[in-house]
Scaffold this active site. Sequence first.
Site, short mmCIF file in Angstrom:
data_model
loop_
_atom_site.label_atom_id
_atom_site.label_comp_id
_atom_site.label_asym_id
_atom_site.label_seq_id
_atom_site.Cartn_x
_atom_site.Cartn_y
_atom_site.Cartn_z
CG ASP A 31 24.24 67.20 25.14
OD1 ASP A 31 25.08 68.08 25.36
OD2 ASP A 31 24.39 66.00 25.46
CB ILE A 32 24.34 62.48 22.23
CG1 ILE A 32 23.89 61.16 21.63
CG2 ILE A 32 25.54 62.31 23.15
CD1 ILE A 32 24.85 60.61 20.59
CG HIS A 99 29.82 73.14 23.10
ND1 HIS A 99 31.16 72.86 23.03
CD2 HIS A 99 29.39 72.61 24.28
CE1 HIS A 99 31.53 72.19 24.12
NE2 HIS A 99 30.48 72.04 24.90
CG HIS A 101 25.90 73.12 27.41
ND1 HIS A 101 25.79 71.75 27.42
CD2 HIS A 101 27.23 73.39 27.41
CE1 HIS A 101 27.01 71.20 27.42
NE2 HIS A 101 27.91 72.19 27.42
#
Length: 132
Positions: A31-32, A99, A101
């Site tokens: 994750d960015i 998605h 996490h």
Amino acid sequence: MTDDCLFCAIVDGSIPSRQVYADESAVAFLDIQPWHRGHTLVVPRRHVASIVDDPTSWEDLRSVVEHVVPLLMDRLGADGMNVLMNAGEVSGQEVMHVHVHLVPRYDDAPGLGNLTGRDTTDLDAVLAQLTA
Ligand code: AMP
Ligand code: ZN
């Protein structure tokens, strides 16, 4: 592939990502804006908006999730993990491509109240640790 979908573009490589692992049905990348060190997203290669739209998309993710969970725990020395999926804008989903996490958690910032704390640790160093 769906035009204008960020995660479809990451899957096909037209937008770069820090890829941790992939197989024929799913891709895992950092994750960015990580909530904690090693925060990773796992996305199906096919475009599905959310788990609510197609609950079978979980099957696409399963094998990569099974690989990456122990990788994060072992390589990063995590003490636990949140496994979380948002579905629909009301839930906080911002990218409309399924998605999950995977958020490694550490003893120095425990509990749900600290879930979304930002970790400033260098993403490239984390990737090197996971893919070496
Ligand atoms: P959600 O709110 O469940 O839709 O989560 C979307 C996540 O995607 C957020 O945690 C973002 O930080 C992350 N994100 C957005 N753009 C990128 C990107 N280019 N590469 C990696 N992660 C991203
Ligand atoms: Zn997509």
